[in-house]
Design an enzyme around this catalytic site. Structure first.
Site, short mmCIF file in Angstrom:
data_model
loop_
_atom_site.label_atom_id
_atom_site.label_comp_id
_atom_site.label_asym_id
_atom_site.label_seq_id
_atom_site.Cartn_x
_atom_site.Cartn_y
_atom_site.Cartn_z
N GLU A 2 0.86 -1.22 -0.24
CA GLU A 2 0.21 0.02 0.21
C GLU A 2 1.30 1.56 -0.25
O GLU A 2 1.75 1.37 0.67
CB GLU A 2 -0.78 0.07 1.26
N GLY A 39 2.86 2.58 11.25
CA GLY A 39 2.92 1.34 12.31
C GLY A 39 2.40 0.00 11.82
O GLY A 39 3.12 -0.47 12.57
N ALA A 40 1.56 -0.22 10.86
CA ALA A 40 0.89 -1.52 10.53
C ALA A 40 0.84 -1.24 9.27
O ALA A 40 -0.17 -0.84 9.06
CB ALA A 40 1.14 -2.09 11.92
N MET A 41 -0.02 -2.95 8.79
CA MET A 41 -0.18 -2.79 7.19
C MET A 41 -1.26 -4.09 7.25
O MET A 41 -0.97 -5.52 7.89
CB MET A 41 0.91 -2.76 6.24
N GLU A 42 -2.72 -3.94 7.00
CA GLU A 42 -3.74 -4.75 7.20
C GLU A 42 -3.49 -6.39 6.01
O GLU A 42 -4.77 -6.37 5.52
CB GLU A 42 -4.62 -4.71 7.19
N ASN A 43 -2.38 -6.27 4.78
CA ASN A 43 -2.16 -7.27 4.49
C ASN A 43 -3.43 -8.72 4.97
O ASN A 43 -3.39 -9.11 5.70
CB ASN A 43 -0.68 -7.54 4.30
N GLU A 66 -5.73 -2.79 12.49
CA GLU A 66 -5.30 -4.04 11.32
C GLU A 66 -6.55 -5.10 11.04
O GLU A 66 -6.84 -5.25 9.91
CB GLU A 66 -3.73 -4.44 11.69
N HIS A 110 -10.19 -3.76 10.38
CA HIS A 110 -9.32 -3.69 8.20
C HIS A 110 -9.91 -4.74 7.23
O HIS A 110 -10.59 -4.74 6.60
CB HIS A 110 -8.09 -3.62 7.95
N GLU A 157 -10.04 3.78 6.03
CA GLU A 157 -8.78 4.50 7.03
C GLU A 157 -10.14 5.15 8.18
O GLU A 157 -10.00 4.99 9.36
CB GLU A 157 -8.29 5.36 6.86
N1 PHE Z 1 -3.12 1.34 6.13
C1 PHE Z 1 -2.46 1.21 7.32
C2 PHE Z 1 -2.79 0.87 8.38
O1 PHE Z 1 -3.94 2.85 8.38
C3 PHE Z 1 -1.44 2.23 6.89
C4 PHE Z 1 -0.08 2.02 6.04
C5 PHE Z 1 -0.26 2.94 5.15
C6 PHE Z 1 0.76 1.29 5.62
C7 PHE Z 1 0.17 2.19 3.92
C8 PHE Z 1 1.90 1.05 5.28
C9 PHE Z 1 1.95 2.04 4.22
O2 PHE Z 1 -3.68 0.23 8.76
ZN ZN Z 2 -5.85 1.85 8.22
#
Ligand code: PHE
Ligand code: ZN
Length: 880
Positions: free
Chosen positions: A128, A268-272, A305, A308, A327
């Protein structure tokens, strides 16, 4: 300067994709000096949306070494395609075809931390918003959703753990000590949710049984030395899963949910999907290494996360202008979760404080943008407090307008109607409207217009007619629909039961006894049978992200501090009182008058301290004076030094006047209990450490020893760090140095603790910190390539050590600009985020603003400016 000026991308130019990708088969061969990526895409023309389209196929890719391309098994020659810049155009494709592409990348040299990169010896990804194009050529846009199958191949000894989204479906031992694992994700998703991890990791296992009785395996992968820091995240994850079932009826949808902690991460983190990747600072904690604040951050981000999975993954964004769709809603959901797990009012206070300081400032600066922006140059610049926090506030206002049941009906309809789709903010609002049979047409203005609305309120009491009138006036020419919670308070402190005699024309239902829906630019509420003049309690619970002005007298504020039944407004009254007193001191300083602090403020704070039975967490909030940045936000022209001087004077006077009470409180709260990361204990420690910080601001030197003792004798990082921080932010520099030295000796092997050590120094509010910043930047513990370290030193310096960042000779600005220039090539996202403090140069007194501007111009003149930095700097310098 750069060669070509980067282009704006506009929402109005949106077009649905010409091609779709039904299946994505990826194969990663990971080596130390390169990674080979082979993709096989099952594609078709999007005939539903574009009937007669015979356009060529255009894919996007960045910094890729292309090896070969096949269409339906046929190798293409250079005449069949064009590779120009980031675009790969394939001239002739049929309606349904298979596209195979091989390319190589160099994750080991990727310092931007987008796409596939290496962090502490492991491979990981961040896609992302537009990182997938750094992995392979693709339709890198969120409205192209595909079923992913991913084979990961690597040396087995170095990388025993190989992960991707979904379920592991095949495994093979290969020659030369290599192995392969294949993952299949049954849910279609945009490529920004793709993830891959390869490393030598240890796993913490857990499980969760969903509401329909399915067992889900939970796994948290970390480097071996961190396995003792995973308990809390696992606990927070289980609570999040349960909460989302109870509150939103949302069940998890795979048999496995994984979290991986990585040290180098831009956010901070990523919701893959099924494989969340976390900045290690947002997931790892044990009592010895993490503070209460870190625990709270972990709880909120794990939840965010996880949530999400529905608000973002199952229902995703059509395009990046819709970023707040996922978001804003998800931040709102995690805020509700935090409020349910902890104190509702305290959470509200914290969120309002972020809005009023950071978001209002953004909205008043050169990067101001609507929650649904209509253009951008670089999407990475739009992961902002406006998209996140203001977006969440808007969802919160919809909740207030619909009520609990109506809001739930709306979210149910939204998830049901759009499951598996990529949608717009409008579609979210429509679901809310349709489920509640109502119109939100006027309300939608909140999404489209930047800036903070102001509402001025004036009251009139007619003693003879026993009527009370509130006149509301909006600052903008076109009215917002603003939900304003309000109550009238009688002189004995009770809530006044007044009947509403009239509203604006034909809007008799605009006030339900709690919530007033302001819909006109000017509108009045008239109450009848009001026996005495009440004190109005306005914008309770911070029911809308606005600036509300009502000319309260200090006595009225004191009254509200004591009697308002709304906790948020009780706190806010105290803040307004303190603010007013600080303004007065600023004025006295300016006029060269002696400094006096209104005795009523001191008495009020004393009252707070002596009042038994007050919630500890609330009391800790109530004791804190408005922050320098909040005060700055109230000023037409910001003079940080004048603000800081006035605030420090008030703080010192309070500290002296309250010292006995504070000590008494400190001793009462300083109990020896084994550390637990639970709300009651956190509240107690928070209040105790607030008292300690105050005591070190008093003129009596005996309290220094209190901090030294606490630093030396405790079983947890919260109390150590609080003691260290109170020393660093005091005049006791020798005691601070000794403690800092000892602390580093003890913790040098724990990067997350070292980052806190860097940050506590970088953020010092004492004058003369600049020299120390330079020392920290050349310290062995610093690494410009690690975003957490950059944030700890450079970010904290510019954001918290305000009197030093704004040093009158401009040295603070120059230091920041130097680092932005350095990071521009290494990590453009991080560089760009650091521009924010300089970008607001127009708000500052001329002597400072000019120097800030000079540094922006210096950055602007650099060669090879990234799109990220270019956008923020050029917008900051653009004529108003
Ligand atoms: N989508 C992530 C979040 O808010 C944030 C994020 C954006 C992380 C872009 C990495 C790169 O949970
Ligand atoms: Zn988010």
């Amino acid at each position: 300067m750069r060669d070509a000026q980067p282009k704006n991308i506009y929402l109005k130019d949106y077009q649905s994709p010409l091609f779709l990708i039904d299946q994505t088969h990826l194969r990663f061969d990971l080596f130390e000096d390169y990674t080979q990526v082979d993709s096989r895409l099952v594609m078709r023309r999007n005939r539903q949306q574009h009937q007669n389209n015979n356009e060529p196929l255009v894919l996007v890719g960045q910094q890729l070494a292309l090896l070969d391309i096949k269409v339906d098994g046929e190798l293409l020659t250079s005449a069949d395609y064009l590779l120009e810049g980031d675009l790969l155009t394939i001239y002739k494709v049929s309606n349904n075809f298979e596209l195979e592409i091989s390319n190589r990348i160099e994750p080991q040299n990727n310092t931007a931390l987008e796409g596939l990169y290496k962090s502490s010896g492991m491979f990981c990804t961040q896609c992302e918003a537009e990182g997938f194009r750094r992995i392979t050529y693709y339709l890198d846009r969120p409205d192209v959703m595909s079923i992913f199958t991913t084979e990961v191949i690597a040396d087995k000894a170095r990388y025993p753990i190989l992960l991707s989204n979904g379920n592991a479906v095949a495994q093979a031992e290969l020659a030369a000590g290599r192995h392969s694992i294949t993952w299949h994700d049954p849910h279609k998703k945009p490529c920004y949710l793709f993830a891959l991890v390869a490393g030598d990791l240890m796993v913490k296992d857990g499980s969760f049984t969903t509401m329909s009785g399915r067992m889900v395996e939970l796994k948290i992968f970390v480097e071996p030395q961190n396995i003792d820091k995973t308990d809390y995240a696992m606990d927070a994850l289980k609570r999040s899963m349960k909460w989302d079932e109870d509150k939103y009826g949302r069940e998890y949808d795979l048999d496995i949910f994984m979290i991986v902690a990585v040290d180098d991460f831009n956010m901070g983190a990523m919701e893959n999907k099924g494989l969340n990747i976390f900045n290690s600072s947002c997931v790892l904690a044990n009592p010895q290494t993490a503070t209460d604040a870190a625990y709270q951050r972990i709880e909120a981000i794990v939840a965010h996360e996880y949530f999400h999975n529905w608000s973002g993954n199952r229902v995703t964004c059509r395009d990046w202008f819709q970023l707040s769709l996922k978001e804003g809603f998800t931040v709102y959901r995690d805020a509700q979760f935090t409020a349910d797990m902890n104190s509702k009012t305290v959470k509200r206070i914290e969120d309002a404080a972020i809005m009023r300081t950071v978001q209002f400032a953004e909205d008043a600066g050169p990067m101001a943008h609507p929650v649904q922006p209509d253009s951008f140059i670089e999407i990475s610049n739009f992961y902002t407090v406006t998209i996140y926090e203001k977006g969440a506030e808007i969802v919160g206002m919809i909740h207030k307008l619909m009520g609990d049941a109506g809001f739930r009906k709306g979210s149910d309809l939204y998830f049901e109607r759009h499951d598996g789709q990529a949608v717009t903010i409008d579609e979210f609002v429509s679901a809310m409207e349709d489920a509640n049979n109502t119109s939100l047409t006027q309300f939608k203005r909140w999404y489209k217009v930047a800036g903070t609305p102001r509402v001025d309120v004036v009251s009139h009491y007619d003693a003879e007619a026993k009527s009370y009138r509130l006149d509301f006036k909006q600052s903008t020419s076109e009215a917002f629909l603003i939900p304003i919670e309000l109550g009238l308070i009688a002189q004995d402190g009770s809530v006044l039961e007044a009947s509403l005699s009239s509203c604006a024309e034909n809007k008799a239902d605009c006030y339900d006894g709690q919530l007033f829906q302001l819909t006109e630019t000017e509108q009045s509420l008239i109450f009848s049978d009001v026996a005495e003049e009440p004190v109005p309690s306005l914008l309770r619970d911070f029911s809308a992200p606005i600036k509300l002005n009502y000319a309260y007298s200090r006595d009225q504020l004191l009254f509200l501090m004591q009697f308002d039944s709304d906790g948020f407004n009780r706190w806010d009254a105290g803040q307004n009182l303190a603010l007013d007193v600080i303004f007065e001191v600023m004025q006295q300083q300016k006029n060269g008058q002696p400094i006096t602090v209104d005795q009523r403020l001191i008495t009020a704070y004393q009252g707070l301290l002596q009042q038994s039975g007050l919630d500890y967490a609330m009391l800790a909030k109530a004791m804190l004076l408005p922050s320098v940045s909040y005060i700055a936000e109230t000023q037409a022209e910001i003079d940080i030094h004048a603000i800081n001087n006035a605030r420090s004077q008030v703080q010192a006077i309070l500290a002296d006047a309250l010292a006995e009470d504070l000590l008494c409180l400190y001793e009462k709260l300083n109990t020896q209990t084994a550390y637990l990361p639970e709300p009651a204990q956190m509240a107690q420690r928070g209040l105790k450490n607030t008292a300690l910080a105050y005591l070190l601001k008093s003129s009596d030197p005996q309290y220094c020893q209190l901090a030294v003792n606490q630093f030396g004798t405790n079983d947890n990082m919260t109390d150590s760090m609080a003691a260290l921080s109170s020393l660093v932010n005091s005049a006791y520099s020798t005691a601070a140095s000794i403690a800092l030295e000892e602390f580093y000796q003890q913790w040098s092997a724990e990067p997350l603790v070292v980052n806190q050590w860097l940050a506590v120094q970088a953020g010092s509010v004492e004058y003369g910190n600049l020299e120390n910043i330079n020392k920290l930047l050349s310290h062995e513990a610093f690494d410009i390539k690690n975003p957490n370290k950059v944030r700890s030193v450079i970010g904290t310096f510019a954001g918290q050590s305000l009197v030093n960042f704004h040093a009158v000779d401009g040295a603070g600005y120059q230091l920041l600009a130097d680092k932005i220039i350095l990071l521009n090539t290494l990590n453009p996202q991080i560089a760009s985020r650091l521009v924010a403090p300089l970008s607001k140069w127009r708000r500052y007194v001329a002597s400072q603003g000019v120097q800030m501007k000079k540094q922006l111009q210096r950055i602007m003149a650099q060669e090879d400016l990234s799109k990220d930095v270019y956008e923020v700097v050029s917008k900051s310098l653009a004529a108003e």
